[in-house]
Design an enzyme around this catalytic site. Structure first.
Site, PDB file in Angstrom:
ATOM      1  N   HIS A  82      11.969  67.118 143.256  1.00  0.00           N
ATOM      2  CA  HIS A  82      11.298  67.744 142.221  1.00  0.00           C
ATOM      3  C   HIS A  82       9.943  67.080 142.132  1.00  0.00           C
ATOM      4  CE1 HIS A  82      10.486  67.086 137.673  1.00  0.00           C
ATOM      5  NE2 HIS A  82      10.824  68.394 137.780  1.00  0.00           N
ATOM      6  N   SER A  83       8.933  68.136 141.698  1.00  0.00           N
ATOM      7  CA  SER A  83       7.615  67.799 141.472  1.00  0.00           C
ATOM      8  C   SER A  83       7.060  67.217 142.767  1.00  0.00           C
ATOM      9  CB  SER A  83       7.410  67.085 140.169  1.00  0.00           C
ATOM     10  OG  SER A  83       6.131  67.141 139.942  1.00  0.00           O
ATOM     11  N   LEU A  84       6.407  66.090 142.795  1.00  0.00           N
ATOM     12  CA  LEU A  84       5.723  65.315 143.805  1.00  0.00           C
ATOM     13  C   LEU A  84       6.768  65.127 144.761  1.00  0.00           C
ATOM     14  CD1 LEU A  84       3.195  64.181 144.918  1.00  0.00           C
ATOM     15  CD2 LEU A  84       3.586  62.137 143.554  1.00  0.00           C
ATOM     16  N   SER A 132       8.929  66.656 145.975  1.00  0.00           N
ATOM     17  CA  SER A 132       9.184  67.700 146.986  1.00  0.00           C
ATOM     18  C   SER A 132       8.059  67.774 148.015  1.00  0.00           C
ATOM     19  CB  SER A 132       9.339  69.018 146.121  1.00  0.00           C
ATOM     20  OG  SER A 132       8.064  69.369 145.472  1.00  0.00           O
ATOM     21  N   PHE A 144      12.406  71.676 143.618  1.00  0.00           N
ATOM     22  CA  PHE A 144      12.400  71.852 142.263  1.00  0.00           C
ATOM     23  C   PHE A 144      10.882  71.925 141.706  1.00  0.00           C
ATOM     24  CE2 PHE A 144      16.775  70.342 142.900  1.00  0.00           C
ATOM     25  CZ  PHE A 144      17.307  71.354 143.451  1.00  0.00           C
TER      26      PHE A 144
END
Length: 691
Positions: free
Chosen positions: A350-352, A354, A490
């Site tokens: 999720h976010s960073l 990923s 995500f």
């Protein structure tokens, strides 16, 4: 038991039983006892601290039954450990404590519960202690057997419990000074309700999880310790993600479950924020942080600065090492606890998180046999054809007198290249020789990188690889001990970071060395999310794949919007077509070039309107949609997948922007896409394909 006997003596003195000397009466009592008294069914609970308040949560029915069987097997349960919650927690029965297996979490108290009283504020029932519950149960048994009620007991906390009848049992709290004034229990405030047995209290008890695990997914969080608007940890958010997946398996994979083709997918959180901030960086930041707007600055230091940490050589190495080592540790521990597991492994970020996974996957090796070559390439010591020994290198630098020190410390060329200036100083190397050694290996490293970069331009296989290290800090990426099946991102900023690093295009032939699938999932209002496909196909404009609604249809407001848009376009095109035909009947274009342009324009309008032209010789339009090729990054399939916004979110995009970045944990559409893609690799499909 002494307290029970004392209560019985008090009750016998105050309320004598009828005809105590009659033998027939005791026989009648014994006959009624078997028909009236039914032993209580215990259920196991654990205590969790939520918002600084103790909350008792029931185990699911399968775990509670398993704990009860272990309890009944023998009184000596000190060494008995019972796995619960799908194997993610262990209950040490003798200690009555519940411990997390895969992550750090405060241990929870466990209790075998039979009697409950209503709490103060939230009206949730709280279980009595096991010892006092036994006293209550024995008193209740005597009351039912003798048909004598209004029994009064005093708890260890000097609280009064009165059993008026089987349906009316109350609990009174003591008031300060009540003993001095001699107040009776009914004068001690509002009574609380007392219930016997878990079936008489309002609590949700789940059936449990399937024992069979088909697939394992590691979930890596983004910036900060909190993962949603309720400031919950990655563990809590992944718990929600897992719960949604279990519900969707029952509704959308019902046939496969009935045929025992599938069990469940296990999701395990990976936490890297705590190890990063335990390095002492928080103390260093606190010394330079301004005292004004303290809360905002603390939030910035705790969350947003994680992005800058990832762009720092020192802390980037810490982050990638933590993520990779944690996933390897979890995988090894999972196999140890599930020796029969034969499924695959996927990863999600999720976010960073990923972006961290993207960089790690990009720098993996294809086969297990590449470990030795990986060490050679990452140690960046020797260039191609370099066979010189450490002693020869030191001789070139006129530093041969220090060779004995390195030999004593068992430091070879590869180890020396990994040494820092501080390491050399601790070995007793003076400042001048230290600088010569550091500069020598730095120049060798730079020349090797330059030669590799020059040779890669002439390499015939250059199109097969993606150089994501442009503008990225130089770190040593660790190796995963497994090959992930699919990578789910995500709300990912991967596209933005690659562009900022200087990468303008991803080669269509590039794919991850060890991972076959890649899905970039995002909400349309997510301010952090960016697309990937335009970097693969920069010259073509096309929409991302719309993720179907989990109920098998588009959201109603989207269908209405598309219908109104289509209707307005049809009306506009038909009106323009009628005006154009009327104008052509009165005038003629003077130049052939204009006639050609006009004909082309008419064809475009007819194609958009989807209806036949009024001309006598016109043909019905034919719409041909060519398949879009987005390269091999996802095995030739589409990469970008966008969620459908909710009706309330469409009213104001900015209002729901932050919420959109944190919506994935409880999104049924996101979870269903993950489950669908995972089970497709096993040949298992949805009961009904979504549209």
């Amino acid at each position: 038991m002494s307290s029970v006997e004392s209560h019985q003596e008090q009750l016998s003195q105050s309320d004598p039983s009828p005809s105590p000397n009659s033998c027939s009466s005791f026989e009648l009592i014994d006959m009624d006892a078997g028909s009236l008294y039914d032993p209580v069914s215990p259920h196991w609970f654990y205590c969790k601290i939520i918002d600084s308040k103790e909350t008792w949560i029931p185990f699911n029915s399968e775990d509670s039954q398993q704990l009860e069987e272990a309890y009944d097997s023998g009184k000596n349960c000190n060494g008995r450990v019972v796995p619960t919650d799908g194997g993610r927690y262990d209950v040490h029965l003798g200690e009555r404590m519940r411990y997390a297996v895969y992550w750090d979490e405060q241990a929870s108290e466990v209790r075998r519960c039979t009697w409950f009283y209503k709490g103060d504020k939230d009206n949730k029932y709280v279980p009595y202690s096991e010892s006092f519950s036994e006293v209550l149960e024995e008193t209740y048994m005597l009351a039912v057997t003798l048909d004598e009620w209004k029994k009064k007991l005093e708890s260890p906390n000097r609280e009064i419990i009165i059993l008026h009848n089987p349906k009316l049992m109350v609990h009174y709290q003591p008031i300060a000074g009540s003993d001095e004034w001699g107040s009776v229990p009914t004068e001690q405030g509002r009574p609380r309700t007392v219930k016997r047995g878990v079936e008489n209290i309002s609590v949700d008890i789940h059936c449990g999880e399937p024992l069979q695990i088909d697939h394992l997914v590691f979930v890596v969080h983004g910036i900060g310790p909190a993962c949603d608007l309720r400031f919950r940890s990655i563990v809590q958010c992944v718990n929600d993600f897992r719960s949604v997946s279990l519900n969707l398996l029952q509704t959308h994979f019902k046939k496969a479950q009935e045929n025992q083709q599938i069990g469940r997918v296990e999701f395990l959180p990976v936490n890297w924020h705590s190890p990063l901030h335990s390095t002492g960086v928080d103390v260093d930041l606190q010394r330079i942080t301004l005292p004004s707007i303290n809360r905002l600055r603390h939030f910035t230091n705790d969350t947003i600065l994680d992005v800058f940490f990832y762009n720092s050589p020192t802390y980037c190495q810490t982050i990638v090492d933590t993520v990779a080592s944690e996933m390897n540790r979890l995988y090894t521990l999972f196999l140890k606890r599930n020796p029969n597991f034969k499924g695959g492994v996927s990863i999600a970020g999720h976010s960073l998180g990923s972006l961290i996974l993207f960089d790690i996957l990009t720098n993996q090796k294809d086969s297990l046999g590449d470990i030795d070559s990986e060490k050679d390439s990452l140690n960046i010591v020797m260039g191609h054809g370099d066979t010189a020994t450490l002693e020869e290198d030191l001789k070139k630098l006129q530093l041969s007198e220090f060779f004995n020190i390195f030999e004593k410390e068992k430091v070879d060329k590869e180890a020396l290249a990994l040494c820092t200036d501080k390491d050399l100083q601790e070995m007793g190397i003076p400042l001048g020789p230290r600088k010569k050694i550091m500069n020598y290996f730095k120049s060798r490293r730079d020349s090797q990188v330059c030669s590799e970069a020059c040779s890669s331009t002439d390499d015939t296989r250059k199109d097969e690889y993606l150089d994501v290290s442009i503008g990225q800090v130089s770190v040593k990426y660790p190796r995963l001990i497994y090959k992930p099946e699919i990578f789910f991102a995500f709300g990912s900023p991967i596209g933005m970071f690659l562009t900022v690093r200087g990468l303008k295009r991803i080669d269509p032939n590039y794919k991850f060395p060890t991972c076959k699938g890649f899905f970039n999932i995002y909400h349309p209002f997510d301010p952090v999310a960016y697309r990937i496909e335009p970097m693969v196909v920069p010259g073509v404009e096309f929409e991302p794949m719309l993720i179907p609604h989990h109920k098998g249809r588009k959201r109603m407001h989207l269908e209405l919007r598309e219908g109104l848009t289509r209707m307005s376009m049809d009306l506009k095109n038909n009106l323009l077509g009628s005006l154009r035909m009327a104008w052509k009947s009165f005038t003629r274009a003077p130049y052939p070039a204009l006639q050609t342009a006009e004909t082309t324009e008419e064809a475009e309008v007819e194609a958009e309107s989807g209806s036949c032209s009024l001309g006598a010789f016109s043909l019905p339009p034919v719409t041909v949609r060519a398949p879009i090729s987005v390269g091999l990054l996802n095995g030739g399939r589409r990469i970008d997948h966008v969620l459908q916004e909710k009706p309330i979110e469409s009213f104001n995009e900015y209002l729901f922007a932050l919420q959109s970045h944190l919506c994935y944990w409880e999104s049924e559409d996101t979870v269903l896409l993950v489950l669908k893609e995972i089970y497709q690799t096993q040949g298992v499909f949805l009961d009904q394909p979504l549209q």
